[in-house]
Design a protein around this motif. Sequence first.
Motif, short mmCIF file in Angstrom:
data_model
loop_
_atom_site.label_atom_id
_atom_site.label_comp_id
_atom_site.label_asym_id
_atom_site.label_seq_id
_atom_site.Cartn_x
_atom_site.Cartn_y
_atom_site.Cartn_z
N ALA A 29 0.84 -1.21 0.00
CA ALA A 29 0.00 0.00 0.00
C ALA A 29 0.87 1.26 0.00
O ALA A 29 0.62 2.21 -0.76
N ALA A 30 1.92 1.25 0.83
CA ALA A 30 2.81 2.43 0.90
C ALA A 30 3.53 2.62 -0.43
O ALA A 30 3.66 3.75 -0.92
N THR A 31 3.97 1.51 -1.04
CA THR A 31 4.66 1.59 -2.34
C THR A 31 3.71 2.13 -3.40
O THR A 31 4.11 2.96 -4.24
N ALA A 32 2.45 1.69 -3.36
CA ALA A 32 1.47 2.20 -4.33
C ALA A 32 1.29 3.70 -4.16
O ALA A 32 1.26 4.45 -5.16
N LEU A 33 1.20 4.18 -2.92
CA LEU A 33 1.04 5.63 -2.69
C LEU A 33 2.23 6.40 -3.25
O LEU A 33 2.06 7.41 -3.95
#
Length: 291
Positions: free
Chosen positions: A106-110
């Motif tokens: 999720a953090a990488t996607a953001l």
Amino acid sequence: MTYQTSFFSPCKVNYMLTITGVRPDGFHNLVSLVAPTRFGDELFIEEAGEDSIECNLEGVPCDESNLVMKAAAVFRRATMMNRFFKFNLVKKVPHGAGLGGGSSNAATALLALNQICGYPLSNGELERLSALIGSDCPLFLRGKPVVMRGRGELLEDLPENAQNLIASLKLLIFKPNFSINTGWAYKTMKESGKMYISEQEAEDALLSWIKNPEIENLPLVNNMQIPAFEKFPALEAVLNFIRNEYNLPCLMSGSGSACFAVVNNLQPDALQSLKDAIKKRLGESCFITEA
Ligand SMILES: C[C@@](CO)(OP(=O)(O)O)[C@H](O)COP(=O)(O)OP(=O)(O)OC[C@H]1O[C@@H](n2ccc(N)nc2=O)[C@H](O)[C@@H]1O
Ligand SMILES: Nc1ncnc2c1ncn2[C@@H]1O[C@H](COP(=O)(O)OP(=O)(O)O)[C@@H](O)[C@H]1O
């Protein structure tokens, strides 16, 4: 314009994890020394007419409950941008492991969407948004070892010598075929009420390591081991074996069931024999990787 860009999504290990008590909102306060590792997943992103996700690993949801899809929705709401994406998630990190794989995705996607869209959000805004997705998400936006407090969203950078020591560690990460559900682990601690470590004790242990950040002094404490070992005694047995027979620092990561050993001083032959010994104790299907 379309993109087919790949982004690395590291897993984390908790070198220290102390759950200090339950909060009025039902979550737990913690003090943790935590760091992303060199091992992780790969997230491919391409602009599309609507959001979709595919994933190679069975058991990871491929609908809007996937944390990558949640991240895309949160990003769109925050930026008011009407852009949609096709995600291909190549999972290498096992899930239900205490390695924070989903939170990292999720953090990488953001981070990736912010880059693709020309940086509409600041790092601080991304950190705030990531905390809406999961308590463990913000740490992955820093990309370096941090101290995590609160329910996981309050981050403090470490002094450079402490960061360097963590960066120099070579890990063997392993996870048996069974998983531990994070919600179950926290609930078991809450019901017992006796598994917490005081905040003072946690801060003292952390400070003592920060003052003298050597491998030998790593504050390898994790009170989430208490519910995990009660249910799965094999975890405690294998960690005791690694400590006694190989004299290596080792610990369970997060809520488990993954564990790690610090293998800096191990020669290749001894490393192979350690891997064999872990498989002998946890089964041939045990996941093992160096990081
Ligand atoms: C234990 C830790 C330690 O780093 O890592 P993992 O083992 O998950 O990797 C984290 O605190 C995991 O945080 P995170 O991964 O965001 O937790 P989630 O799966 O979103 O939370 C599942 C449930 O655990 C409880 N929960 C979570 C975080 C927290 N500080 N207190 C809690 O009580 C809540 O009931 C929540 O609904
Ligand atoms: N992108 C994702 N990758 C892995 N699991 C995900 C993802 N999105 C949602 N999940 C769900 O979250 C659960 C916890 O996964 P994960 O974050 O990898 O484990 P942990 O919290 O133990 O570190 C999984 O069992 C899965 O059902």
